[in-house]
Design a protein around this motif. Sequence first.
Motif, short mmCIF file in Angstrom:
data_model
loop_
_atom_site.label_atom_id
_atom_site.label_comp_id
_atom_site.label_asym_id
_atom_site.label_seq_id
_atom_site.Cartn_x
_atom_site.Cartn_y
_atom_site.Cartn_z
N LYS A 150 40.00 45.69 39.22
CA LYS A 150 40.96 46.80 39.31
C LYS A 150 41.52 46.95 40.73
O LYS A 150 42.71 47.18 40.91
N ILE A 151 40.65 46.83 41.71
CA ILE A 151 41.11 46.92 43.10
C ILE A 151 42.04 45.76 43.42
O ILE A 151 43.04 45.94 44.14
N ASP A 152 41.76 44.58 42.88
CA ASP A 152 42.65 43.43 43.08
C ASP A 152 44.05 43.70 42.53
O ASP A 152 45.05 43.28 43.12
N LEU A 153 44.13 44.38 41.40
CA LEU A 153 45.41 44.64 40.75
C LEU A 153 46.22 45.73 41.46
O LEU A 153 47.44 45.75 41.39
N ILE A 184 48.48 46.55 31.34
CA ILE A 184 47.71 46.10 30.18
C ILE A 184 46.32 45.64 30.61
O ILE A 184 45.29 46.05 30.04
N GLN A 185 46.26 44.79 31.63
CA GLN A 185 44.97 44.31 32.12
C GLN A 185 44.16 45.46 32.72
O GLN A 185 42.94 45.53 32.54
N PHE A 186 44.82 46.35 33.44
CA PHE A 186 44.12 47.47 34.05
C PHE A 186 43.48 48.35 32.97
O PHE A 186 42.31 48.74 33.08
N THR A 187 44.23 48.65 31.91
CA THR A 187 43.71 49.48 30.82
C THR A 187 42.55 48.79 30.11
O THR A 187 41.55 49.44 29.76
N LEU A 188 42.67 47.48 29.89
CA LEU A 188 41.58 46.74 29.26
C LEU A 188 40.31 46.82 30.10
O LEU A 188 39.20 47.03 29.57
N LEU A 189 40.44 46.69 31.41
CA LEU A 189 39.27 46.76 32.30
C LEU A 189 38.64 48.14 32.30
O LEU A 189 37.42 48.27 32.40
N VAL A 190 39.47 49.19 32.19
CA VAL A 190 38.93 50.54 32.07
C VAL A 190 38.08 50.65 30.81
O VAL A 190 36.96 51.19 30.83
N PHE A 191 38.59 50.13 29.70
CA PHE A 191 37.88 50.22 28.42
C PHE A 191 36.59 49.40 28.46
O PHE A 191 35.56 49.82 27.91
#
Length: 407
Positions: A128-131, A13-20
């Motif tokens: 993103k790299i952190d995740l 969820i967080q990864f997708t939000l950061l992409v957007f």
Amino acid sequence: MSQTQIGIKQNIIQFTLLVFINLFVGFMVGLERTVLPMVGESHFGLASASAALSFIVSFGFSKAAMNFFAGGLADRFGRREVLLVGWGIGLLVPILVIVAHAWWVIVFANILLGINQGLTWSMTLNMKIDLARGNQRGIAVGFNEFAGYIGVGLMAAISGYVASQTSIRPEPFYLGIGIVVIGFILSLFAQDTEKHVQAQSDSHDGDEEEDFDAKEVFKKTTYKDRELSTLSFAGLSTNLKDGMAWGLFPVFLTAGGLTVGQVGAVVAAYPAAWGFFQLFTGIWSDRIGRKGLIVSGMIIQALALWMFLLVDTFTLWMTAAIILGIGTAMVYPTIIAGVGDASHPKWRATSLGYYRFWRDSGYAFGALFAGIFTDLLNVEWAIGLVAILPLLAGLRAIRMKETMKMI
């Protein structure tokens, strides 16, 4: 207390939000990509190429400088806080371009744009790299850069269309205010990744005695470490080429007889291909390694630039732009993933910041060289000479070791 989980799937969820969010970060640069190189001549009467490209120089150096400090700021104050500050600064950019009464106001607006990009793009990338796990860095960076450069390409096309239907200023820049507002609101929902950094640091299998030292990290990233310094030079060469392309492609293509709409299409095709193919090259680098993609991608960039000079039709220029985008896509996420491979989690954000300092200073050097070569020679010579540097960077990358550790 639940254990912090590392991995894209575990943090989807967080990864997708950061992409957007990074899509909107890319929109900010794309807003200027087609239109602003024409504004200097048509609205402010700039005849010198060096003067006209000064807005890219200001953008490049300010973004590079902010990247220099962004990693350290993130390590001290948190990724999310720095991301929000970046959006706040970005709000001033379209407003200043809209009300500008002199060229120096445009130049100053692009200093702020560089700060905005240095903070927002850096933070979405680092988070993103952190995740992600170590063997997911390529895909993490690929998605980040895919979103950002799809944003650049889309907004370059949209702003070019708006300019063709209205005027090149101020109408296209009204979009920028909405972009910033939406980007800021989305970023309010992002969560900081400090716990993920700590979890990766605790499980890191490298030298546990290696401590955080900003000066030492700068030396390693710039010249002491063979892999990190080679990656920094390749990144600088890539964006030096892009700084030239940003400033000269609209002028070159207009002189070649293309309409404003056609220029917008070609200018947009390059970052759009760059963004789209990073989805695949990022994943590819996680499977086959970083080195081969970097060497071949740098050489392809040089060849694509020379192709621009050898063709003279809209279709072939579109083809050259797409090839240039593919070559850039081969190296862009791969280099960042390589820097992540070669850095300890404790100073990875700082090393990435220093790498991005050198990479994004390429925007400024590219615009400077392009302006000087154009004023002394012509646009064609400027494009041809700048293409030499990515070729040299590709040849230099042959000497580096593979950075990816199979996990």
